[in-house]
Motif scaffolding. Structure first.
Motif, PDB file in Angstrom:
ATOM      1  N   THR A   1       0.833  -1.196   0.000  1.00 43.46           N
ATOM      2  CA  THR A   1       0.000   0.000   0.000  1.00 43.46           C
ATOM      3  C   THR A   1       0.866   1.244   0.000  1.00 43.46           C
ATOM      4  O   THR A   1       2.022   1.220   0.452  1.00 43.46           O
TER       5      THR A   1
ATOM      6  N   ARG B   1      -2.901   4.863   2.515  1.00 44.36           N
ATOM      7  CA  ARG B   1      -4.077   5.163   1.695  1.00 44.36           C
ATOM      8  C   ARG B   1      -5.371   4.831   2.420  1.00 44.36           C
ATOM      9  O   ARG B   1      -6.345   5.592   2.358  1.00 44.36           O
ATOM     10  N   ASN B   2      -5.403   3.724   3.121  1.00 43.72           N
ATOM     11  CA  ASN B   2      -6.627   3.337   3.823  1.00 43.72           C
ATOM     12  C   ASN B   2      -6.994   4.343   4.910  1.00 43.72           C
ATOM     13  O   ASN B   2      -8.150   4.729   5.075  1.00 43.72           O
ATOM     14  N   ARG B   3      -5.983   4.790   5.655  1.00 43.34           N
ATOM     15  CA  ARG B   3      -6.234   5.766   6.717  1.00 43.34           C
ATOM     16  C   ARG B   3      -6.645   7.110   6.118  1.00 43.34           C
ATOM     17  O   ARG B   3      -7.505   7.806   6.663  1.00 43.34           O
TER      18      ARG B   3
ATOM     19  N   ILE C   1     -10.751   4.025   5.223  1.00 43.65           N
ATOM     20  CA  ILE C   1     -11.125   2.641   4.954  1.00 43.65           C
ATOM     21  C   ILE C   1     -10.537   1.752   6.044  1.00 43.65           C
ATOM     22  O   ILE C   1      -9.332   1.793   6.298  1.00 43.65           O
ATOM     23  N   GLU C   2     -11.382   0.989   6.691  1.00 48.08           N
ATOM     24  CA  GLU C   2     -10.918   0.082   7.723  1.00 48.08           C
ATOM     25  C   GLU C   2     -10.672  -1.292   7.115  1.00 48.08           C
ATOM     26  O   GLU C   2     -11.485  -1.809   6.336  1.00 48.08           O
ATOM     27  N   LYS C   3      -9.573  -1.875   7.448  1.00 52.50           N
ATOM     28  CA  LYS C   3      -9.248  -3.205   6.939  1.00 52.50           C
ATOM     29  C   LYS C   3     -10.186  -4.228   7.563  1.00 52.50           C
ATOM     30  O   LYS C   3     -10.466  -4.168   8.766  1.00 52.50           O
TER      31      LYS C   3
END
Length: 279
Positions: free
Chosen positions: A166, A240-242, A246-248
């Motif tokens: 990521t 990118r998720n943070r 977006i939560e894994k």
């Protein structure tokens, strides 16, 4: 005759009295002037000799003994790094020239921080602190603060690259000092915002290794630190998720089924037989 004598006596006494009066006034004025002079002398401060430049000097100009003159300066307020004599500015046995690192106005004291060591030019080696190295970072309009960087500024350095599949951006160092922008090391020259292609920072050997690895594995971005900002920088990292919130998904671990068995010896051959687990 007696009348004349009496008149002369009266006039003489009057003149003597006037002379005494004038003498007293003169003595009083003299004492007042003396007291005023003594009071002014008591206000006088101690002076010391300091070297100043005779005329304006720009970055990179050569400084020689002919360019300086000694003046009296208030001793209690001498600037740090001032030179008192030509022998201190140009020591015996060393080159008789120095190079100006920061512009000097006429009659401005010459300070050690504003000139190079004897015989040195205004190159980067004269700007590096002991034990530090110069490292060049490639920048563009987005990573170089839109061309508003100049020598002497401090910047935070961020790395952006791929980590564990990521995109990640993290601060790898803070308040790093710039010593040159492109090929310019003048801190006090006429400043015009222009997009630089490279900036050169002052860094330790450990920092140089970190910057070199970071620059070869991702992109470096600079963030300008305020002149009076001495706030300690916290570790910063975002992926990118943070960034997108977006939560894994949490993957529950499924325990493998337990298998129990016994081993028996049948004719010299070990046979393993599964049996139900009792506990």
């Amino acid at each position: 005759m007696r009348a004349v004598f009496g008149l002369v006596l009266i006039v003489g006494v009057a003149l003597a009295g006037f002379a005494v009066y004038m003498a007293q006034g003169f003595i009083a004025n003299t004492q007042a002037e003396r007291n005023a002079l003594m009071a002014e002398m008591a206000k006088q401060v101690d002076l010391a000799q300091v070297l100043v430049v005779k005329s304006d000097k720009a970055y990179g100009d050569t400084l020689t003994a002919d360019d300086v003159v000694a003046i009296a300066y208030q001793k209690d307020h001498l600037p740090k790094g001032a030179f008192a004599t030509a022998a201190a500015l140009f020591p015996e046995g060393q080159p008789k020239t120095r190079t100006v690192l920061r512009p000097l106005d006429a009659n401005e004291p010459i300070l050690a921080s504003k000139v190079t060591a004897p015989g040195e030019d205004a190159g980067l080696n004269s700007r590096l602190a002991k034990g530090m190295r110069a490292f060049t970072i490639t920048v563009d309009v987005s990573s170089g603060v839109s061309g508003f960087l100049r020598p002497g500024d401090r910047v935070d350095v961020y790395w952006t690259g791929e980590q564990e599949g990521t995109q990640v951006s993290k601060m790898i160092d803070s308040a790093v000092k710039l010593i040159a922008v492109d090929q310019t090391a003048d801190q006090n020259g006429d400043f015009q915002a222009q997009v630089a292609r490279t900036v050169t920072v002052e860094a330790s050997s450990q920092q140089v290794a970190a910057f070199a690895l970071a620059q070869s594995t991702g992109k470096l971005t600079l963030a300008l630190v305020g002149t009076n900002d001495d706030t300690p920088a916290d570790a910063v990292e975002i992926d990118r998720n943070r960034l997108l919130g977006i939560e894994k998904p949490v993957v529950a671990e499924v325990a493998a089924p337990r298998v129990c068995s016994i081993r028996t010896n049948k004719g010299g051959e070990i046979v393993e037989t599964q049996i139900p687990c009792t506990n």
